[in-house]
Scaffold this motif. Structure first.
Motif, short mmCIF file in Angstrom:
data_model
loop_
_atom_site.label_atom_id
_atom_site.label_comp_id
_atom_site.label_asym_id
_atom_site.label_seq_id
_atom_site.Cartn_x
_atom_site.Cartn_y
_atom_site.Cartn_z
N ALA A 82 -7.91 -0.95 -2.48
CA ALA A 82 -6.46 -0.94 -2.30
C ALA A 82 -5.97 -1.91 -1.24
O ALA A 82 -4.78 -2.19 -1.16
CB ALA A 82 -5.99 0.47 -1.95
N CYS B 149 -3.66 4.50 -7.33
CA CYS B 149 -3.15 5.71 -6.66
C CYS B 149 -2.68 6.75 -7.68
O CYS B 149 -2.87 7.95 -7.49
CB CYS B 149 -2.02 5.35 -5.71
N LEU C 40 0.83 -1.21 0.00
CA LEU C 40 0.00 0.00 0.00
C LEU C 40 0.86 1.26 0.00
O LEU C 40 0.63 2.18 -0.79
CB LEU C 40 -0.93 -0.01 1.22
N GLY D 216 -5.14 6.31 1.08
CA GLY D 216 -4.34 5.18 1.55
C GLY D 216 -4.48 4.96 3.05
O GLY D 216 -4.63 3.82 3.52
N ASN E 11 -2.32 -1.25 -6.92
CA ASN E 11 -2.36 -0.04 -6.12
C ASN E 11 -1.60 1.11 -6.77
O ASN E 11 -1.96 2.28 -6.62
CB ASN E 11 -1.81 -0.31 -4.73
#
Length: 209
Positions: free
Chosen positions: A175, A133, A62, A157, A129
């Motif tokens: 995520a 993102c 992450l 996040g 991710n």
């Protein structure tokens, strides 16, 4: 009248000028350091009894993609926005190469750096991710400016890790889902595609951040 470079110097190619103006060397350096740090930490995340637990890699898959996405976002602005918008050349082509090049570099690095079971929190989760993102960062740059592109990405996040690990949270927790889960990939790819399309068309908002 044609301006020529000083004696002994050759004119810089447009690609080099574009890269320097967007801080690409620094971005690439951050991506490389992030990948190396990820490769170092990934095999060392173990349980107290000494056995590796794939679920313990969730913070890694992450945080590392989030850092990479924010690094990519630092190059979304331009110091010569008025000149770029007045140029006759279509800017979507260099923007596309810029975005795909950095995304591909980061994705390839994570594919090599993140060890562990792909069925849990291995490299597929990290790459997913990264895409999601980066998409959030791109959308924020278009709406609010590249200077604040990191804020919603980092905020999401943190919220995902603290609040959305329960599978009942649905798409909001994409995520923090295991890597191969189709629904989480759908959300991440849609975010990336929407952010990329908006940035290729409009560029980052002027004056943001």
């Amino acid at each position: 009248m044609t301006l020529s470079p000083p004696p002994g110097r050759t004119p810089l190619r447009p690609v080099v000028l574009y890269g320097r103006s967007r801080g690409l060397p620094g971005t690439v350096a951050v991506l490389v350091v992030t990948a190396l740090a990820t490769a170092w930490f990934a095999p060392r995340i173990v349980r107290a009894d000494g056995f590796a637990d794939p679920a313990n890699r969730l913070p890694l898959v992450l945080v590392a993609p989030l850092v990479a996405a924010v690094a990519i976002g630092t190059g979304l602005h331009t110091p010569s926005d008025e000149l770029d918008r007045a140029a006759s050349r279509a800017w979507w082509r260099p923007r596309l190469l810029h975005l795909l090049g950095l995304t591909g570099l980061a994705a390839g690095a994570f594919a090599l750096a993140v060890t562990g079971s792909p069925e849990v929190y291995g490299s597929p989760a990290a790459i997913r991710n990264l895409l999601g993102c980066t998409g959030i960062t791109l959308l924020t740059a278009v709406v609010a400016g590249a200077g604040v592109g990191w804020l919603p990405t980092a905020s999401y996040g943190a919220l995902a890790y603290l609040l959305f690990q329960d599978p009942a949270s649905g798409p909001a927790g994409w995520a923090v889902r295991p890597g191969p889960e189709a629904g989480s990939w759908t959300v991440a790819v849609l975010l990336y595609a929407a952010g990329a399309a908006a940035w290729l068309w409009r560029g980052a908002r002027r004056g943001g951040g």
